[in-house]
Design a protein around this motif. Structure first.
Motif, short mmCIF file in Angstrom:
data_model
loop_
_atom_site.label_atom_id
_atom_site.label_comp_id
_atom_site.label_asym_id
_atom_site.label_seq_id
_atom_site.Cartn_x
_atom_site.Cartn_y
_atom_site.Cartn_z
N GLU B 5 0.79 -1.22 -0.05
CA GLU B 5 0.13 -0.10 -0.09
C GLU B 5 0.94 1.29 0.01
OE1 GLU B 5 -2.50 0.42 3.27
OE2 GLU B 5 -3.71 1.99 2.40
N PHE B 6 0.59 2.09 -0.69
CA PHE B 6 0.87 3.57 -0.65
C PHE B 6 0.33 4.51 -0.06
CE2 PHE B 6 1.55 7.50 -3.15
CZ PHE B 6 2.93 8.09 -2.87
N THR B 7 0.80 5.03 1.17
CA THR B 7 -0.24 5.61 1.97
C THR B 7 0.24 7.28 1.93
OG1 THR B 7 1.37 5.68 3.76
CG2 THR B 7 -0.18 3.94 3.62
N LEU B 8 -0.50 8.11 2.32
CA LEU B 8 -0.31 9.64 2.47
C LEU B 8 0.93 10.04 3.34
CD1 LEU B 8 -1.33 12.53 2.19
CD2 LEU B 8 -2.50 12.37 4.39
N ASP B 9 1.57 9.05 4.30
CA ASP B 9 2.62 9.28 5.11
C ASP B 9 3.89 8.93 4.17
OD1 ASP B 9 1.54 10.19 7.34
OD2 ASP B 9 1.62 8.36 8.27
N ASP B 10 3.74 7.91 3.25
CA ASP B 10 4.78 7.63 2.11
C ASP B 10 4.78 8.87 1.22
OD1 ASP B 10 5.19 4.92 2.96
OD2 ASP B 10 3.33 4.09 1.98
N LEU B 11 3.77 9.46 0.82
CA LEU B 11 3.84 10.58 -0.08
C LEU B 11 4.46 11.71 0.52
CD1 LEU B 11 3.10 11.82 -2.85
CD2 LEU B 11 0.74 12.32 -1.75
N LYS B 12 4.17 12.04 1.64
CA LYS B 12 4.38 13.39 2.30
C LYS B 12 6.24 12.92 2.51
CE LYS B 12 1.74 13.52 5.88
NZ LYS B 12 0.94 13.88 7.13
N ARG B 13 6.46 11.65 2.99
CA ARG B 13 7.97 11.50 3.06
C ARG B 13 8.63 11.72 1.82
NH1 ARG B 13 10.21 6.77 1.81
NH2 ARG B 13 8.23 5.84 2.10
N ILE B 14 8.20 11.18 0.83
CA ILE B 14 8.77 11.33 -0.60
C ILE B 14 8.83 12.62 -0.98
CG2 ILE B 14 8.64 10.67 -3.08
CD1 ILE B 14 7.61 7.79 -1.83
N LEU B 15 7.94 13.25 -0.84
CA LEU B 15 7.65 14.98 -1.34
C LEU B 15 9.04 15.43 -0.35
CD1 LEU B 15 3.94 15.60 -1.30
CD2 LEU B 15 5.60 15.70 -3.40
N ARG B 16 9.09 15.28 0.85
CA ARG B 16 10.03 16.04 1.64
C ARG B 16 11.38 15.59 1.17
NH1 ARG B 16 6.45 15.10 6.41
NH2 ARG B 16 5.74 17.32 7.04
N GLU B 17 11.61 14.30 0.80
CA GLU B 17 13.01 13.91 0.35
C GLU B 17 13.29 14.28 -0.93
OE1 GLU B 17 12.85 9.67 2.94
OE2 GLU B 17 12.81 9.75 0.74
N GLY B 18 12.52 14.37 -1.82
CA GLY B 18 12.72 14.62 -3.07
C GLY B 18 12.92 16.05 -3.49
N ALA B 19 11.88 16.80 -2.90
CA ALA B 19 11.62 18.25 -3.40
C ALA B 19 11.50 19.12 -2.14
CB ALA B 19 10.28 18.35 -4.45
N ASP B 26 1.45 23.53 5.81
CA ASP B 26 1.85 22.35 6.69
C ASP B 26 1.27 20.99 6.06
OD1 ASP B 26 1.71 20.76 9.04
OD2 ASP B 26 0.00 21.57 10.06
N LEU B 27 2.34 20.34 5.81
CA LEU B 27 2.15 18.84 4.84
C LEU B 27 1.52 18.10 6.10
CD1 LEU B 27 5.22 18.06 2.93
CD2 LEU B 27 3.14 18.98 2.34
N ASP B 28 1.50 18.11 7.10
CA ASP B 28 1.04 17.24 8.23
C ASP B 28 -0.80 17.69 8.37
OD1 ASP B 28 3.34 15.68 8.54
OD2 ASP B 28 3.98 17.15 9.82
N GLY B 29 -0.99 18.85 7.78
CA GLY B 29 -2.44 19.17 8.08
C GLY B 29 -3.12 18.29 6.96
#
Lengths: 408, 89
Positions: B5-19, B26-29
């Protein structure tokens, strides 16, 4: 008023140098003769013949730049963005308050973003193309500092990049002056280079001009009989350039001085028998400034620290000014050669020399009598400075010279 | 074996790491239905994000998937649609 009658002045300085972050820190260190040259810390240099560099310590990009910019920028761009911010602050200019098409960015670059590029090429070779950052598309590129400064500050007027090695730092400022004379209100110009990484290092070693001495105090000795190559450094300076009347009209906090004259030549091909082009570049710059040699108070020399190149530069200076007539200094003995960043840093030093009435020293050298130069060595010299000449040469025969002058 | 499964937490982590992340966001909002553009991510950031998702979750994203999925919800659904058959198979 004719285009050439438009006087272009510098109203803001942003400095990132191995011996000082910020114009005032750099200038205080430079006046005292404090060196920023030391053993390379950014990678393990043991297996390379050249192991010294002028590294910038204590720069943390996260403290100065937004998070969105960090993954897409090489170190040289991070340093350049911060230098540009500082130059704007020094000039008391808020770019957001000016029309975006009336501001340009013209920088020089000698190598592009090597550290970023090395990381992505390593990913390509070890893991495959899917592991290369999308930002590699521009992060390595020569024009990236101009582009990122332009985007961050909303500057969409005439912009570009000049690539002519160390001479580029003066060539970019000359191009900025042209654009202001054509009507652009403000140009951010100068250069910041930083490629102290293994890939950048081997590229620089290929010039055969790097000093392999491991003693920081004996490694880079321009105009010394023991000259044997240079120490590379990282950093440079960005300058806010404006038209004089415009700067006065907005009551600029300070006008450091005028970019009064510029000349550039290319050396003849090796073996042609024709003389080197440096003296002509100096003469062109003086003529462009309408300045006589006797009105120049100090020369900031290129200082290649290659015996033959030092001889050519000394002959050019003596040919124009006469032997031991004009004070000559090489503050880059404290920073190493910063490639395209070197000459903008010398311009900043020249303006600060005018402001404070002192000529900053060259350090560590015993001038070779054969060069017949009045080198300012070891300690600063108190002297009124109204006009200064800055010389920069680039690998491949580029010669550039710029005259700066105080504004009454 | 692909992740299931690809979760919102995965997406946020990848956004932060890559871009990286925009300080004004607030990405955690509650960002599930917020446009990527409003979150500060332009097309190149999405290209980098897509490339990192492909690497980590061993999927192949069409160019259209990245341009059409304008919100985290749409992108998460598109990625998970690719992961389910792999798990079944």
């Amino acid at each position: 008023m004719s285009e050439s009658g438009v006087r272009v002045v510098v109203t803001g300085l942003g400095v990132v140098a191995p011996n000082g972050l910020g114009a005032e820190a750099y200038w205080a260190a430079t006046r005292k003769g404090t060196s920023g040259i030391g053993r390379i810390s950014r990678f393990v240099p043991d297996r390379y013949p050249a192991r010294l560099a002028g590294e910038i310590d204590g720069f943390t990009a996260e403290e100065h730049l937004p998070g969105r910019l960090l993954p897409q920028t090489d170190r040289m761009t991070q340093l350049a963005l911060v230098a540009a911010d500082w130059a704007f602050r020094d000039a008391a200019v808020r770019p957001s308050e000016l029309p975006e098409f009336e501001m340009g960015v013209i920088t020089a670059s000698s190598s592009g973003g090597f550290e970023f590029g090395q990381r992505e090429l390593q990913a390509l070779w070890s893991k495959g193309g899917r592991y290369v950052s999308a930002y590699q598309s521009f992060a390595w590129f020569y024009a990236v500092n101009s582009g990122q400064i332009s985007i961050r500050n909303g500057m969409r007027g005439p912009s570009g990049v000049v690539v002519s090695d160390q001479a580029g730092g003066l060539d970019a400022v000359a191009q900025a002056r042209r654009q202001i004379r054509k009507g652009t209100r403000l140009v951010m110009s100068g250069a910041v280079d930083a490629s102290i990484c293994p890939w950048g290092w081997v590229a620089q070693m290929a010039s055969n001009r790097l000093s392999t001495t491991h003693d920081p105090e004996r490694a880079y000795l321009p105009f010394d009989g023991s000259a044997h190559g240079h120490v590379p450094g990282e950093g440079g300076a960005l300058l806010v350039l404006e038209e004089l009347e415009q700067a006065r009209a907005r009551s600029a906090d300070q006008i450091y001085g005028e970019i009064a004259g510029y000349g550039a030549t290319l050396d003849p091909r090796p073996g042609s028998g024709r003389p080197p082009g440096l003296r002509k570049a100096v003469e062109l710059a003086l003529a462009d400034a309408g300045t006589l040699p006797r009105d120049i108070d100090v020369v900031f020399a290129d200082g290649a620290a290659i015996l033959e190149l030092d001889r050519i530069e000394a002959e050019a200076i003596n040919g124009v000014f006469g032997e031991r007539t004009v004070p000559v200094t090489v503050p880059k003995t404290m920073t190493g050669r910063l490639y395209s960043g070197a000459a903008p840093l010398d311009l900043a030093a020249a303006f600060l020399a005018m402001r404070d009435g002192v000529i900053p020293p060259s350090i560590g050298i015993t001038p070779s009598p054969g060069h017949a130069l009045d080198l300012v060595v070891g300690h600063e010299r108190t002297a009124p400075v109204r006009s200064a000449l800055v010389i920069a040469r680039g690998h491949g025969g580029f010669n550039s010279a710029t005259v700066v002058r105080a504004v009454e | 074996m692909p992740a299931h499964e690809f979760t919102l937490d995965d997406l946020k982590r990848i956004l932060r790491e890559g871009a990286g992340a925009d300080e004004g966001v607030d990405l955690d909002g509650d960002i599930t239905d917020t446009d990527f553009e409003s979150l500060g991510y332009e097309s190149l950031a999405m290209l980098e994000t897509g490339s990192r998702i492909e690497r980590e979750f061993r999927v192949t994203l069409d160019d259209d998937t990245l341009t059409e999925a304008r919100t985290p919800r749409a992108l998460i659904e598109a990625v998970n649609a690719l992961l389910v058959p792999a798990e079944v198979g």
